[in-house]
Design a protein around this motif. Structure first.
Motif, mmCIF file in Angstrom:
data_model
loop_
_atom_site.group_PDB
_atom_site.id
_atom_site.type_symbol
_atom_site.label_atom_id
_atom_site.label_comp_id
_atom_site.label_asym_id
_atom_site.label_seq_id
_atom_site.Cartn_x
_atom_site.Cartn_y
_atom_site.Cartn_z
ATOM 1 N N MET A 1 0.849 -1.201 0.000
ATOM 2 C CA MET A 1 0.000 0.000 0.000
ATOM 3 C C MET A 1 0.880 1.244 0.000
ATOM 4 O O MET A 1 1.860 1.326 0.715
ATOM 5 N N PHE A 2 0.490 2.224 -0.812
ATOM 6 C CA PHE A 2 1.246 3.472 -0.912
ATOM 7 C C PHE A 2 0.720 4.461 0.118
ATOM 8 O O PHE A 2 -0.451 4.832 0.100
ATOM 9 N N ALA A 3 1.580 4.868 1.054
ATOM 10 C CA ALA A 3 1.206 5.856 2.069
ATOM 11 C C ALA A 3 2.039 7.104 1.839
ATOM 12 O O ALA A 3 3.265 7.041 1.808
ATOM 13 N N ASP A 4 1.378 8.252 1.641
ATOM 14 C CA ASP A 4 2.108 9.475 1.320
ATOM 15 C C ASP A 4 1.867 10.592 2.325
ATOM 16 O O ASP A 4 2.226 11.742 2.076
ATOM 17 N N ARG A 5 1.273 10.265 3.462
ATOM 18 C CA ARG A 5 1.061 11.272 4.508
ATOM 19 C C ARG A 5 1.033 10.584 5.865
ATOM 20 O O ARG A 5 0.461 9.499 6.012
ATOM 21 N N ALA A 6 1.670 11.215 6.842
ATOM 22 C CA ALA A 6 1.701 10.654 8.201
ATOM 23 C C ALA A 6 1.844 11.783 9.210
ATOM 24 O O ALA A 6 2.391 12.847 8.903
ATOM 25 N N ARG A 7 1.346 11.544 10.408
ATOM 26 C CA ARG A 7 1.475 12.504 11.508
ATOM 27 C C ARG A 7 2.185 11.796 12.651
ATOM 28 O O ARG A 7 1.750 10.732 13.105
ATOM 29 N N ILE A 8 3.285 12.369 13.111
ATOM 30 C CA ILE A 8 4.050 11.759 14.191
ATOM 31 C C ILE A 8 4.421 12.819 15.223
ATOM 32 O O ILE A 8 4.320 14.018 14.963
ATOM 33 N N SER A 9 4.833 12.368 16.402
ATOM 34 C CA SER A 9 5.349 13.295 17.419
ATOM 35 C C SER A 9 6.814 12.958 17.662
ATOM 36 O O SER A 9 7.199 11.784 17.690
ATOM 37 N N ILE B 1 6.786 19.040 7.894
ATOM 38 C CA ILE B 1 6.006 20.238 8.232
ATOM 39 C C ILE B 1 5.767 20.297 9.736
ATOM 40 O O ILE B 1 5.413 19.294 10.362
ATOM 41 N N ASP B 2 5.958 21.486 10.316
ATOM 42 C CA ASP B 2 5.627 21.713 11.724
ATOM 43 C C ASP B 2 4.118 21.914 11.818
ATOM 44 O O ASP B 2 3.570 22.860 11.254
ATOM 45 N N GLU B 3 3.441 21.014 12.535
ATOM 46 C CA GLU B 3 1.981 21.051 12.563
ATOM 47 C C GLU B 3 1.451 22.332 13.213
ATOM 48 O O GLU B 3 0.451 22.901 12.767
ATOM 49 N N GLU B 4 2.100 22.809 14.263
ATOM 50 C CA GLU B 4 1.605 23.972 15.001
ATOM 51 C C GLU B 4 1.548 25.222 14.129
ATOM 52 O O GLU B 4 0.577 25.980 14.151
ATOM 53 N N THR B 5 2.600 25.451 13.343
ATOM 54 C CA THR B 5 2.659 26.663 12.512
ATOM 55 C C THR B 5 2.198 26.409 11.084
ATOM 56 O O THR B 5 1.868 27.358 10.366
ATOM 57 N N LYS C 1 12.743 19.208 23.508
ATOM 58 C CA LYS C 1 11.851 19.937 22.606
ATOM 59 C C LYS C 1 10.910 18.941 21.949
ATOM 60 O O LYS C 1 11.343 17.935 21.372
ATOM 61 N N GLU C 2 9.617 19.198 22.066
ATOM 62 C CA GLU C 2 8.618 18.314 21.475
ATOM 63 C C GLU C 2 7.917 19.015 20.331
ATOM 64 O O GLU C 2 7.628 20.205 20.391
ATOM 65 N N ARG C 3 7.648 18.262 19.276
ATOM 66 C CA ARG C 3 6.923 18.815 18.132
ATOM 67 C C ARG C 3 5.971 17.760 17.569
ATOM 68 O O ARG C 3 6.249 16.556 17.620
ATOM 69 N N GLN C 4 4.877 18.250 17.013
ATOM 70 C CA GLN C 4 4.004 17.412 16.203
ATOM 71 C C GLN C 4 4.390 17.668 14.747
ATOM 72 O O GLN C 4 4.438 18.817 14.305
ATOM 73 N N ILE C 5 4.668 16.598 14.031
ATOM 74 C CA ILE C 5 5.202 16.705 12.677
ATOM 75 C C ILE C 5 4.248 16.067 11.669
ATOM 76 O O ILE C 5 3.710 14.981 11.908
ATOM 77 N N ILE C 6 4.055 16.756 10.556
ATOM 78 C CA ILE C 6 3.333 16.179 9.419
ATOM 79 C C ILE C 6 4.357 15.818 8.343
ATOM 80 O O ILE C 6 5.185 16.645 7.960
ATOM 81 N N LEU C 7 4.318 14.583 7.880
ATOM 82 C CA LEU C 7 5.185 14.142 6.785
ATOM 83 C C LEU C 7 4.336 13.994 5.531
ATOM 84 O O LEU C 7 3.290 13.325 5.554
ATOM 85 N N SER D 1 9.013 32.470 2.816
ATOM 86 C CA SER D 1 8.041 32.834 3.850
ATOM 87 C C SER D 1 7.231 31.630 4.304
ATOM 88 O O SER D 1 6.601 31.659 5.355
ATOM 89 N N GLN D 2 7.250 30.570 3.482
ATOM 90 C CA GLN D 2 6.515 29.359 3.830
ATOM 91 C C GLN D 2 7.355 28.388 4.655
ATOM 92 O O GLN D 2 6.890 27.309 4.996
ATOM 93 N N TYR D 3 8.607 28.783 4.970
ATOM 94 C CA TYR D 3 9.510 27.883 5.674
ATOM 95 C C TYR D 3 9.641 28.255 7.154
ATOM 96 O O TYR D 3 9.586 29.418 7.539
ATOM 97 N N PHE D 4 9.817 27.251 7.956
ATOM 98 C CA PHE D 4 9.978 27.405 9.403
ATOM 99 C C PHE D 4 11.281 28.150 9.698
ATOM 100 O O PHE D 4 12.323 27.860 9.106
ATOM 101 N N ASP D 5 11.221 29.116 10.612
ATOM 102 C CA ASP D 5 12.380 29.935 10.956
ATOM 103 C C ASP D 5 13.099 29.320 12.160
ATOM 104 O O ASP D 5 12.741 29.573 13.308
ATOM 105 N N PHE D 6 14.107 28.491 11.878
ATOM 106 C CA PHE D 6 14.825 27.824 12.961
ATOM 107 C C PHE D 6 15.619 28.818 13.805
ATOM 108 O O PHE D 6 15.754 28.638 15.020
#
Length: 432
Positions: free
Chosen positions: A1-9, A96-100, A147-153, A343-348
């Motif tokens: 099965m092809f999976a192209d999106r995931a949400r992880i912490s 992708i950073d889910e929060e922002t 540091k904890e983050r919710q991440i979208i892949l 402007s669409q990128y996270f500012d580390f």
């Protein structure tokens, strides 16, 4: 099965605490401080791996944690740094950073990597807090927080050429005829649910071609598989628009052509800036001299597109189509790429600096009748405090006072005998 999106912490490692120890020597107050620093917490790192094809693994494991740093030790020995955690993802994954909602990194090349969450700094041992007045500090610095983050892949296929068109117009058949790919092919009246990739070899050259499935009328607003497959088109250099020119499904080829292009434009106007070649498929079921084909050809060419009559199952006209696609791919590669919209990128850099880190925020909790102090650096110093040592308590108080927090509390009505809360700890306020 092809999976192209995931949400992880993800969670980086916590920094190790500094040690509170004293060396044992005569004539030295309490032996003299010799507590070592804590080790740095492990980082969480994403790395693009060319051996991976989907994000399926992330559907079964969703939490990822790096190793904590070890606490400092006596004799000024540092704690061991926590081991970094490397998370491997397919090439083409957008992190992708889910929060922002901002892109942290677009991993487009094998071996490319970046730090998504830095480990906490190791805390300083009590040897660092010795001075002319405080000869035997009985406290040390706590390690930096994890540091904890919710991440979208999101996985976006990396292909030179993308095949677009309504379901059952022959995209999979064309991919099979032009490459060694073996997609499932049948007379379905619904769309394929998995995209397919293949390599086209022609004129001692080659390019990667993808069957971008899932596009129906309304896909750009999420109907059908909608956004899930439209996003794969964004990476392609050239589009081949496959149209059933025979009208075997009872549809008008001209309307089909316009409807698909409208979906692409609605999803992202930039997609229609890509070179587009039109493949008039199923020509064997009609004729190149038929009024229906000639009318379609004239209509499409009037919009500036080249039309190639083909029959994918019979391999008619496929080589000419692929030759044109190769020519367009190489032409696009010679063009100067457009500047990226950062402007669409996270500012580390801003995330690391955190201007509020040293700020102390004051408030009054009317329900509990308590004054509240909050702040990130305050929290770290508070966790470092030894409440059984007057020197450590004085260090905490001097920090709070130096930040002007006591004056701010007095403006809110703080008086002697009132309670001040830091984290879950309440203490009574008395002036020295």
């Amino acid at each position: 099965m092809f999976a192209d999106r995931a949400r992880i912490s993800i969670r980086s490692g916590k920094g190790g605490n500094g040690a509170v120890t004293f060396r044992r020597e005569p004539y030295v107050p309490e032996g003299g401080p010799d507590g070592g620093d804590g080790g740095k917490g492990g980082d969480v790192i994403f790395e693009a791996d060319s051996n991976l094809r989907t994000l399926m693994d992330f559907r079964y494991k969703r939490k990822y944690e790096a190793e904590n740093g070890q606490d400092g030790m006596k004799r000024k020995r540092f704690g061991k740094a926590g081991q970094d955690l490397v998370i491997k993802v397919p090439v083409g994954t957008v992190v992708i950073d889910e929060e922002t909602g901002l892109i942290m990194k677009d991993l487009t090349e094998a071996g490319q990597r970046f730090i998504a969450a830095k480990g906490g700094r190791g805390g300083k041992g009590n040897v660092h807090f010795k001075n002319s007045v405080r000869q035997a500090p009985n406290f040390a610095e706590a390690g930096g927080e994890a540091k904890e983050r919710q991440i979208i892949l999101e996985l976006k296929l990396i292909a030179d050429v993308g095949l677009v068109g309504f379901p059952n117009v022959g995209k999979s058949s064309l991919l099979s005829a032009a490459t060694s790919a073996q997609p499932k092919i049948a007379n379905y009246h619904f769309t394929t649910i998995d995209p397919n990739l293949g390599v086209v070899k022609i004129f001692d050259d080659s390019f990667v071609m993808a069957d971008i499935a899932g596009i129906i009328e309304g896909a750009s607003i999420g109907l059908g598989l909608g956004f899930r497959f439209l996003k794969h088109i964004e990476r392609t250099k050239v589009l081949i628009h496959v149209v059933d020119v025979s009208g075997s499904e009872g549809r008008d080829p001209r309307e089909d052509f316009d409807k698909i292009n409208n979906e692409l434009k609605t999803y992202s106007p930039g997609i229609l800036k890509k070179p587009q070649i039109v493949a008039a498929n199923k020509i064997d079921m009609t004729d190149e001299n038929s009024p229906q084909y000639l009318d379609f050809k004239e209509y499409v060419e009037s919009k500036g597109y080249k039309v190639f009559p083909i029959s994918a199952p019979l391999n008619l006209g496929v080589n000419d189509l692929m030759a044109e696609a190769l020519k367009e791919v190489r032409r696009v590669e010679q063009m100067v790429p457009e500047e990226e919209d950062y402007s669409q990128y996270f500012d580390f850099e801003a995330d690391d600096k955190d201007p509020d880190y040293r700020e102390i925020f004051v408030s009054y909790d009317q329900e509990d009748d308590v004054f509240v102090l909050e702040g990130k650096q305050l929290d770290k110093i508070f966790r470092s405090t030894n409440f059984n040592d007057i020197g450590s308590l004085r260090y905490l108080y001097k920090y709070i006072e130096g930040k002007g927090a006591i004056e701010k509390l007095k403006e809110l009505g703080l008086q002697e005998g009132d309670m001040i809360r830091i984290n879950d700890y309440d203490m009574e306020y008395w002036e020295e």
